[in-house]
Design a protein around this motif. Structure first.
Motif, PDB file in Angstrom:
ATOM      1  N   LEU A 307       0.820  -1.208   0.000  1.00 53.17           N
ATOM      2  CA  LEU A 307       0.000   0.000   0.000  1.00 53.17           C
ATOM      3  C   LEU A 307       0.857   1.262   0.000  1.00 53.17           C
ATOM      4  O   LEU A 307       0.548   2.238  -0.684  1.00 53.17           O
ATOM      5  CB  LEU A 307      -0.927  -0.005   1.225  1.00 53.17           C
ATOM      6  CG  LEU A 307      -2.140   0.922   1.180  1.00 53.17           C
ATOM      7  CD1 LEU A 307      -3.086   0.528   0.061  1.00 53.17           C
ATOM      8  CD2 LEU A 307      -2.869   0.904   2.525  1.00 53.17           C
ATOM      9  N   ARG A 310       1.941   2.218  -3.306  1.00 55.92           N
ATOM     10  CA  ARG A 310       0.784   2.137  -4.213  1.00 55.92           C
ATOM     11  C   ARG A 310       0.929   0.978  -5.187  1.00 55.92           C
ATOM     12  O   ARG A 310       0.535   1.065  -6.354  1.00 55.92           O
ATOM     13  CB  ARG A 310       0.591   3.456  -4.981  1.00 55.92           C
ATOM     14  CG  ARG A 310       0.242   4.653  -4.093  1.00 55.92           C
ATOM     15  CD  ARG A 310      -0.130   5.869  -4.924  1.00 55.92           C
ATOM     16  NE  ARG A 310      -0.372   7.038  -4.091  1.00 55.92           N
ATOM     17  CZ  ARG A 310       0.577   7.884  -3.667  1.00 55.92           C
ATOM     18  NH1 ARG A 310       1.836   7.657  -4.016  1.00 55.92           N
ATOM     19  NH2 ARG A 310       0.269   8.926  -2.936  1.00 55.92           N
ATOM     20  N   TYR A 318      -6.687   4.215  -6.918  1.00 54.59           N
ATOM     21  CA  TYR A 318      -6.349   4.800  -5.620  1.00 54.59           C
ATOM     22  C   TYR A 318      -7.060   6.150  -5.459  1.00 54.59           C
ATOM     23  O   TYR A 318      -7.160   6.931  -6.412  1.00 54.59           O
ATOM     24  CB  TYR A 318      -4.839   4.998  -5.511  1.00 54.59           C
ATOM     25  CG  TYR A 318      -4.091   3.759  -5.108  1.00 54.59           C
ATOM     26  CD1 TYR A 318      -3.818   3.506  -3.775  1.00 54.59           C
ATOM     27  CD2 TYR A 318      -3.685   2.828  -6.057  1.00 54.59           C
ATOM     28  CE1 TYR A 318      -3.135   2.360  -3.382  1.00 54.59           C
ATOM     29  CE2 TYR A 318      -3.005   1.672  -5.690  1.00 54.59           C
ATOM     30  CZ  TYR A 318      -2.738   1.451  -4.346  1.00 54.59           C
ATOM     31  OH  TYR A 318      -2.075   0.303  -3.963  1.00 54.59           O
ATOM     32  N   ARG A 420      -5.077   6.623   0.772  1.00 47.32           N
ATOM     33  CA  ARG A 420      -4.883   5.730  -0.367  1.00 47.32           C
ATOM     34  C   ARG A 420      -6.210   5.151  -0.877  1.00 47.32           C
ATOM     35  O   ARG A 420      -6.425   5.062  -2.081  1.00 47.32           O
ATOM     36  CB  ARG A 420      -3.969   4.559   0.027  1.00 47.32           C
ATOM     37  CG  ARG A 420      -2.523   4.934   0.330  1.00 47.32           C
ATOM     38  CD  ARG A 420      -1.733   5.189  -0.941  1.00 47.32           C
ATOM     39  NE  ARG A 420      -0.307   5.229  -0.651  1.00 47.32           N
ATOM     40  CZ  ARG A 420       0.366   6.324  -0.296  1.00 47.32           C
ATOM     41  NH1 ARG A 420      -0.279   7.482  -0.184  1.00 47.32           N
ATOM     42  NH2 ARG A 420       1.661   6.270  -0.069  1.00 47.32           N
ATOM     43  N   VAL A 421      -7.085   4.729   0.035  1.00 47.25           N
ATOM     44  CA  VAL A 421      -8.253   3.938  -0.386  1.00 47.25           C
ATOM     45  C   VAL A 421      -9.594   4.620  -0.144  1.00 47.25           C
ATOM     46  O   VAL A 421     -10.624   4.148  -0.621  1.00 47.25           O
ATOM     47  CB  VAL A 421      -8.244   2.553   0.286  1.00 47.25           C
ATOM     48  CG1 VAL A 421      -6.953   1.815   0.000  1.00 47.25           C
ATOM     49  CG2 VAL A 421      -8.472   2.652   1.792  1.00 47.25           C
TER      50      VAL A 421
END
Length: 550
Positions: A307, A310, A318, A420-421
């Motif tokens: 993560l 990425r 993302y 990130r998510v």
């Protein structure tokens, strides 16, 4: 299943003393296999390396006999802890190379490289690990420029803290023949500038372009690294490690040490599924010794990346990089074939999966193989189970997949994971309690040297969902906190179950190996915020003291 031509069972002699021992004046806790509760005890009796009994102060006198007595002085006893996913040689290597863990900038990291190079003029390469650009003020990948500016003329190669990216100087890139025309390999990425030139950072499989040029460690260097790691791990109260992705040199070391009664810590080895030796290893069969010091009966595969870089494979882009869905390190069709082949040989499959797509692909591969040839009984594992679609979490239970988790990942990643998510996908991220509530077995570890090897950091993170400054207040995603009992079970009996060893390891029940530790505080009923401060006073394996704090 074919066994090795020569069984270690015949080669490992037992030199355990048969004398009866009683460790008393303690406050002990142990899981009991099949129970969600812990058993408390005031004394432990063991003989010939195995547990005879535990009990209360009231029945101590009746059990003393001619046993040798050990006074615990009121300290706390736990079963020896396991790390269900780690890298032993990686830890040893880190202890002998440039350590960039916690360094707060690119320039400070480059300065440490120069300092190490000056102190080690004999090293042909300057190797290191631990940088993390997320912790830097400018949260961008580093470049070769800062390393070149140090004046170090030797090739420099520095792995990111998660091992899924690395940073090189120009000399390392020159030796590897990296130029503007070098293509990105499948499952990897070369970070480039606006002119298309490589900046010095390589992601996932692109790392191999340079790693193949690094001279292999000699057997003497490897044994030195192992010795450094073993000493460190025993001092932390770890009695067993699930070593994720071992190759022939590591196998040779483990087998030789086990034969000679020189393996100081229990090893459950996962064979490196990417190795060209895989078919030969599978055909040779399981490796196991008669004292449960060494067991090799599983294979480590990769679905996706990590993560932080990425590289974790996501179903949708993302949230902080709209053109990126991450990387698949193994194509789904190839993963299907590998899973079926490994299971057909009677080996457990353990697959690295971080992103929601990476996790789904693993579950799909296992489901296909189960329908075709079976294999549920092998207790196959999803390593990390980190960001999982809410739709896929129930499939872990449906497919009897063990979730191998690293609690410290939650507190290390909380500064970037939701960026990130996004707020919806994070509901299936680091969701340890969701797994437990549905009856999925979770086995806990650290993934050292990605994280520090101290298991009490993991116990603390699982219980508080906070860092070691006890932030954020109330914990990050606090609905996923575990109880201290659940956390201890994940680091002991569940880890043993995940290695097919729950009948002999993982708890202080009669007939099991007497693996235990003495610690300075109550991690079950004491202050949760202080769990990470726990100090190990003694570590025992099979009734033999392996470590004592000086």
């Amino acid at each position: 299943m074919r066994a090795l031509g020569v069984s270690l069972c015949l080669l490992v002699s037992s030199n355990l003393k048969a004398q009866c021992h009683i460790y008393h004046n303690i406050k002990g806790y142990t899981p009991v296999f099949g129970s969600t509760e812990l058993k408390s005890f005031d004394w432990l009796k063991f003989e010939s390396g195995k547990v005879e009994a535990t009990g209360t102060k009231q029945n101590l006198t009746d059990n003393l006999g001619n046993c040798k007595k050990h006074d615990g002085k009121g300290q706390y006893m736990l079963p020896g802890l396991f790390d269900a996913h780690a890298h032993v040689s990686g830890l040893g290597k880190e202890m002998t190379r440039v350590n960039l863990r916690g360094v707060e900038s690119e320039s400070a990291s480059a300065a440490k490289v120069k300092e190490f190079a000056n102190a080690n003029p004999q090293s042909k390469w300057v190797l290191g690990r631990g940088w993390n650009q997320v912790l830097w003020l400018v949260k961008e990948f580093p470049t070769k420029t800062s390393l070149d500016a140090t004046g170090v003329k030797r090739p420099v190669w520095l792995e990111r803290i998660d091992g899924h990216a690395a940073w090189a100087n120009s000399e390392a890139m020159r030796l590897a023949g990296i130029n503007r025309d070098t293509p990105d390999p499948p499952g990897g990425k070369i970070i480039r500038d606006e002119n298309g030139d490589a900046t010095g950072v390589f992601i996932d499989t692109a790392m191999y372009l340079i790693e193949k040029k690094i001279p292999p460690m000699s057997s003497l260097e490897l044994e030195y690294a192992f010795d450094k790691a073993y000493e460190h791990l025993l001092a932390l109260g770890l009695v067993g490690i699930h070593d994720a992705g071992i190759t022939q040199p590591e196998i040779d070391s483990y087998v030789k040490r086990a034969k000679e009664n020189r393996l100081p810590i229990r090893i459950y080895g996962m064979l490196a599924g990417s190795s060209r030796d895989l078919d030969r290893w599978l055909d040779a069969g399981h490796i196991k010794d008669d004292k449960d010091m060494l067991s090799i009966r599983s294979v480590k595969l990769y679905s996706d990346g990590a993560l932080g870089s990425r590289g974790a494979a996501m179903l949708q882009p993302y949230s902080d990089d709209a053109d990126n869905k991450g990387l698949l390190l193994t194509k789904p069709r190839d993963l299907d074939q590998l899973v079926e082949k490994i299971i057909s040989k009677g080996f457990q499959v353990n697959v690295h999966a971080i992103g929601d797509r990476g996790n789904r692909i693993v579950l799909d591969a296992l489901e296909k193989t189960y329908k075709k040839i079976g294999g549920r009984e092998l207790r196959n594992r999803n390593e990390h189970s980190q960001v999982v679609s809410l739709k896929d979490i129930p499939r872990f239970k449906e497919l009897d997949v063990i979730a191998s988790i690293q609690p410290v990942f939650a507190t290390s990643d909380m500064n970037m994971a939701e960026d990130r998510v996004g707020p919806w996908r994070i509901k299936g991220g680091y969701a340890w309690k969701k797994f437990l509530d549905q009856g999925t077995i979770i086995a806990a570890g650290s993934d050292f040297p990605v994280e520090l090897a101290n298991p009490f950091h993991g116990l603390h993170a699982a219980v508080t969902r906070q860092d070691r400054d006890n932030l954020p207040k109330g914990g990050w995603l606090p609905d996923q906190k575990l109880t201290p009992q659940q956390a201890l079970i994940a680091f002991t009996i569940n880890a043993a179950y995940a290695a097919h060893q729950e009948k002999t390891l993982g708890s202080l029940e009669k007939g099991k190996w007497a693996d235990f530790i003495l610690v300075d505080r109550d991690v079950i009923n004491g202050k949760h915020e202080d769990i990470w401060k726990t100090t190990v006073l003694e570590t025992w394996i099979a009734g033999e003291k392996k470590y004592q704090k000086q």
